[in-house]
Design a protein around this motif. Structure first.
Motif, PDB file in Angstrom:
ATOM      1  N   TRP A  24       0.931  -1.275  -0.021  1.00 23.95           N
ATOM      2  CA  TRP A  24       0.202  -0.109   0.089  1.00 23.95           C
ATOM      3  C   TRP A  24       0.845   1.190  -0.119  1.00 23.95           C
ATOM      4  N   CYS A  25       2.165   1.249   0.135  1.00 30.46           N
ATOM      5  CA  CYS A  25       3.281   2.355  -0.045  1.00 30.46           C
ATOM      6  C   CYS A  25       3.482   2.912  -1.269  1.00 30.46           C
ATOM      7  N   ASN A  26       2.722   4.233  -1.483  1.00 28.19           N
ATOM      8  CA  ASN A  26       2.874   4.828  -2.743  1.00 28.19           C
ATOM      9  C   ASN A  26       4.379   5.178  -3.044  1.00 28.19           C
ATOM     10  N   TYR A  27       5.263   5.642  -2.108  1.00 23.37           N
ATOM     11  CA  TYR A  27       6.748   5.788  -2.311  1.00 23.37           C
ATOM     12  C   TYR A  27       7.340   4.504  -2.497  1.00 23.37           C
ATOM     13  N   CYS A  28       7.078   3.342  -2.033  1.00 25.42           N
ATOM     14  CA  CYS A  28       7.570   2.049  -2.366  1.00 25.42           C
ATOM     15  C   CYS A  28       7.672   1.808  -3.686  1.00 25.42           C
ATOM     16  N   LYS A  29       6.232   1.966  -4.131  1.00 25.51           N
ATOM     17  CA  LYS A  29       5.816   1.773  -5.661  1.00 25.51           C
ATOM     18  C   LYS A  29       6.699   2.620  -6.539  1.00 25.51           C
ATOM     19  N   MET A  30       6.880   3.805  -6.084  1.00 29.98           N
ATOM     20  CA  MET A  30       7.719   4.746  -7.015  1.00 29.98           C
ATOM     21  C   MET A  30       9.150   4.446  -7.216  1.00 29.98           C
ATOM     22  N   PRO A  88       9.548   3.092   2.485  1.00 28.06           N
ATOM     23  CA  PRO A  88      10.296   2.129   2.259  1.00 28.06           C
ATOM     24  C   PRO A  88      11.618   2.545   3.036  1.00 28.06           C
ATOM     25  N   THR A  89      12.232   1.384   3.315  1.00 31.70           N
ATOM     26  CA  THR A  89      13.627   1.350   4.062  1.00 31.70           C
ATOM     27  C   THR A  89      14.585   0.576   3.162  1.00 31.70           C
ATOM     28  N   ILE A  90      15.633   1.126   2.955  1.00 37.01           N
ATOM     29  CA  ILE A  90      17.039   0.384   2.354  1.00 37.01           C
ATOM     30  C   ILE A  90      17.728   0.168   3.551  1.00 37.01           C
ATOM     31  N   THR A  91      18.104  -1.385   3.567  1.00 31.92           N
ATOM     32  CA  THR A  91      19.107  -1.844   4.633  1.00 31.92           C
ATOM     33  C   THR A  91      20.049  -2.534   3.937  1.00 31.92           C
ATOM     34  N   ALA A  93      10.953  -7.531   9.152  1.00 33.13           N
ATOM     35  CA  ALA A  93      10.923  -6.323   8.765  1.00 33.13           C
ATOM     36  C   ALA A  93      11.194  -5.412   9.818  1.00 33.13           C
ATOM     37  N   THR A  94      10.738  -5.612  11.095  1.00 37.86           N
ATOM     38  CA  THR A  94      10.959  -4.871  12.360  1.00 37.86           C
ATOM     39  C   THR A  94      12.460  -4.813  12.704  1.00 37.86           C
ATOM     40  N   ALA A  95      13.078  -5.929  12.415  1.00 30.44           N
ATOM     41  CA  ALA A  95      14.361  -6.198  12.794  1.00 30.44           C
ATOM     42  C   ALA A  95      15.452  -5.055  11.800  1.00 30.44           C
ATOM     43  N   LEU A  96      14.877  -5.045  10.683  1.00 30.84           N
ATOM     44  CA  LEU A  96      15.698  -4.510   9.502  1.00 30.84           C
ATOM     45  C   LEU A  96      15.269  -3.115   9.153  1.00 30.84           C
ATOM     46  N   ALA A  97      14.177  -2.749   9.439  1.00 30.32           N
ATOM     47  CA  ALA A  97      13.629  -1.514   8.920  1.00 30.32           C
ATOM     48  C   ALA A  97      13.404  -0.390  10.199  1.00 30.32           C
ATOM     49  N   LYS A 155      18.262   3.402   5.769  1.00 27.90           N
ATOM     50  CA  LYS A 155      17.523   4.873   5.275  1.00 27.90           C
ATOM     51  C   LYS A 155      16.185   4.726   5.083  1.00 27.90           C
ATOM     52  N   HIS A 156      15.445   5.327   5.813  1.00 29.96           N
ATOM     53  CA  HIS A 156      13.693   5.443   5.393  1.00 29.96           C
ATOM     54  C   HIS A 156      13.666   6.397   4.283  1.00 29.96           C
ATOM     55  N   SER A 157      12.664   6.301   3.573  1.00 29.38           N
ATOM     56  CA  SER A 157      11.988   7.306   2.613  1.00 29.38           C
ATOM     57  C   SER A 157      12.379   6.938   1.195  1.00 29.38           C
TER      58      SER A 157
END
Length: 154
Positions: free
Chosen positions: A49-55, A122-125, A109-113, A137-139
């Motif tokens: 459901w995350c629009n930034y993730c889809k972007m 989104p989060t990149i780990t 997801a909790t552990a990594l984000a 990094k979030h966003s």
């Protein structure tokens, strides 16, 4: 005839680089491959459901330079933070934890984000080959930003 061969060769070289696919792995696959060929893992924690993730999926991860860097130097693992699948990784078993009737978050997801006690999508780990976290990094991250991050992390 030589001209035709050169044109054909250039065409196939150009189309193969344009249509390069981003190789994705499960945690289990990346862990198994790391035993033989250690590389850092890049994890993209997202939701449906995350629009930034889809972007990011439709722009950042479609960039040919991002695809080249990830495929050559990393194991790329997308993680849906709301997956209900059990994931075995780094000698641990991670499961989905519901927090109400239709929502919840996966333990991995909790552990990594989680950054500063918050999970944001989104989060990149990035994990080193020993699975220690070296970057989070979030966003939304643009292609240019991610290229700089990946070049430092490899």
């Amino acid at each position: 005839m030589k001209k035709w061969i050169y044109i054909t060769a250039i065409f196939f070289w150009a189309t193969s680089s344009v249509f390069a696919q981003l190789k994705t792995y499960t945690f289990e696959e990346a862990e198994e491959l790391s035993k033989k060929n250690p590389k850092p893992l890049v994890i993209f924690v997202h939701t449906s459901w995350c629009n930034y993730c889809k972007m990011m999926e439709n722009s950042t991860f479609k960039d040919p330079e991002i695809i080249r860097l990830l495929n050559a130097n990393f194991y790329f693992v997308p993680l849906d933070a709301e997956t209900k699948s059990t994931i075995r990784f780094n000698n641990h078993t991670f499961t989905f934890k519901p927090n109400s009737q239709n929502t919840g978050i996966h333990e991995l997801a909790t552990a990594l984000a989680t950054i500063d006690s918050n999970v944001v999508y989104p989060t990149i780990t990035i994990l080193q080959a020993d699975y220690s976290i070296v970057f989070q990094k979030h966003s939304f991250i643009t292609s240019k930003q991610l290229i700089l991050i990946l070049e430092k992390a490899r």
